[in-house]
Design an enzyme around this catalytic site. Structure first.
Site, short mmCIF file in Angstrom:
data_model
loop_
_atom_site.label_atom_id
_atom_site.label_comp_id
_atom_site.label_asym_id
_atom_site.label_seq_id
_atom_site.Cartn_x
_atom_site.Cartn_y
_atom_site.Cartn_z
N CYS A 40 0.85 -1.20 0.00
CA CYS A 40 0.00 0.00 0.00
C CYS A 40 0.88 1.25 0.00
O CYS A 40 1.98 1.25 0.54
CB CYS A 40 -0.89 -0.01 1.23
SG CYS A 40 -1.93 1.45 1.42
N SER A 42 0.59 3.94 1.66
CA SER A 42 0.80 4.60 2.96
C SER A 42 2.13 4.20 3.58
O SER A 42 2.79 5.03 4.21
CB SER A 42 -0.34 4.25 3.91
OG SER A 42 -1.57 4.61 3.32
N HIS A 61 0.67 -2.96 6.66
CA HIS A 61 -0.55 -2.81 7.46
C HIS A 61 -1.76 -3.42 6.77
O HIS A 61 -2.89 -3.23 7.21
CB HIS A 61 -0.79 -1.32 7.72
CG HIS A 61 -1.03 -0.56 6.46
ND1 HIS A 61 0.00 -0.11 5.68
CD2 HIS A 61 -2.17 -0.24 5.82
CE1 HIS A 61 -0.50 0.50 4.61
NE2 HIS A 61 -1.81 0.42 4.67
N CYS A 168 -7.11 -3.05 4.18
CA CYS A 168 -6.86 -1.64 3.87
C CYS A 168 -7.62 -1.20 2.62
O CYS A 168 -8.60 -0.49 2.72
CB CYS A 168 -5.37 -1.32 3.74
SG CYS A 168 -5.12 0.46 3.51
ZN LIG Z 1 -3.06 0.99 3.23
#
Ligand SMILES: [Zn+2]
Ligand SMILES: [Zn+2]
Length: 366
Positions: A40, A42, A61, A168
């Site tokens: 991801c 992030s 995550h 996510c």
């Molecule tokens: Zn994420």
């Protein structure tokens, strides 16, 4: 015990694969053997340094795995459970949890930003020095210890490499459409960005019965993908995008526009694409410290709403199982979100591929 992990020693350096020490789960904590973790954007903010975090750290995550052991006082899961990791653990007791907003739970905010468990210490270490857990999940590792509130038990008949995405991209995207914005049948939707989150917003719009559903991306290769995920129209992002969205919506703009990338200039354009009385939902995470110029005069005169969507306003314990039920029923496409699988050793390659913007979602499998 030992665990292999992708370690980030400091910003602006590649991930390195190292063997770390992992303490056993303490009170209220869970040892998880990870099966998969999505790649991801992030996490990448840690690499660029735009997200400040104690280092060295283990990121990751969007994970899923199997519970191996639990510490004292753990009631939410037991060994053998399949779990999807939640990067926004909900305590169930704080101001926000009691008001039905578990995605805003206040209890874990401090520990998560400090990269530690609730007792203020990390479970990971390397060469005798502490290693910090990003998001309390630290899923770019074969094993992790996390608070029980970060571990959401799910049905066992879904491959964990698919279930991971629910933690996510899918929660963030589908939730933004059905919960944060609350799109209703027949309302028009435009989505900026067709990565894992944007494609999930498209799916949420389909579940809500939206029409038309307009996808926007800079990459023409995303057209087929966007249509597969429910877009009725695809626009290549350029200086005519807002005009094109208005043309498709009888000149008004879309009732709901979603920005899934987190780029201030795109957020500003997305507001223009909103119909009077409509809503802009900001889903993508902007780099810390950036600003977005959203003109008050337009917002007032055209009564536009701007909403932030954090974790798609989901309730992880309610919605992770729900999204997997929808997947099993053929109502949510998750297999097609995974464009590439990688081994942990290929994590730098996986992030390089993500940055090209050409793929939906890369997933690291263990
Ligand atoms: Zn994420
Ligand atoms: Zn709480």
């Amino acid at each position: 015990m030992k665990t292999k992990a992708a370690l980030l020693v400091e910003p602006k350096t590649p991930f390195i694969i190292e063997e770390l020490d992992l303490q056993e789960p303490q009170n209220g904590e869970v040892l998880v053997k990870l099966a998969a973790c999505g790649v991801c954007h992030s996490d990448y903010h840690l690499v660029t340094g735009t997200t400040k975090h104690p280092m060295p750290c283990v990121a990751g995550h969007e994970g899923a795995g199997v519970v191996l052991a639990v510490g004292d006082g753990v009631t939410r899961v037991q060994p053998g459970d399949h779990v999807v990791m939640s990067w926004s653990p909900d305590c169930g007791e704080c101001y926000y949890c009691r008001r039905g907003k578990p995605n805003l739970c206040a209890t874990f905010v401090g520990p998560i930003w400090n990269g530690v468990m609730l007792d203020g210490t990390p479970r990971l270490s390397w060469q005798g020095k502490p290693v910090y857990h990003y998001c309390g999940t630290a899923c770019f590792a074969e094993y992790t210890v996390a608070p029980q509130q970060s571990c959401v038990p799910v049905r066992r008949d879904v491959p964990l490499s698919v279930a991971a995405l629910v933690g996510c991209a899918v929660a963030t995207g589908v939730g933004a459409a059905i919960y944060t914005a609350g799109v209703r049948p027949g309302e028009s939707v435009a989505v900026y960005g067709c990565g894992g989150v944007g494609l999930s917003v498209l799916q949420g719009a389909v579940l809500s019965g939206a029409y038309p559903i307009i996808a926007v991306d800079i990459n023409p290769a995303k057209m087929t993908l966007a249509r597969d995920f429910g877009a009725t129209h695809f626009l290549l992002a350029n200086d005519q995008t807002v005009a094109a969205i208005r043309e498709i919506t009888e000149g008004r703009g879309a009732d709901y526009v979603f920005e899934s990338i987190g780029v201030p200039s795109v957020q500003e354009e997305a507001l223009e694409a909103v119909a009077p009385g409509g809503m802009l939902t900001l889903v993508g995470l902007s780099p810390m410290g950036t600003g977005t110029n959203l003109p008050g005069s337009v917002i007032v005169r055209q009564e536009k709403t701007i909403k932030g969507s954090y974790y798609g306003t989901v309730n992880p314990r309610r919605d992770f199982p729900l999204f997997l039920d929808l997947y099993k029923a053929g109502r949510l496409q998750l297999d097609q979100l995974v464009s590439q699988q990688y081994r942990l050793e290929q994590i730098n390659e996986a992030y390089a591929a993500m940055l090209t913007g050409a793929i939906a979602r890369g997933v690291i499998v263990f």
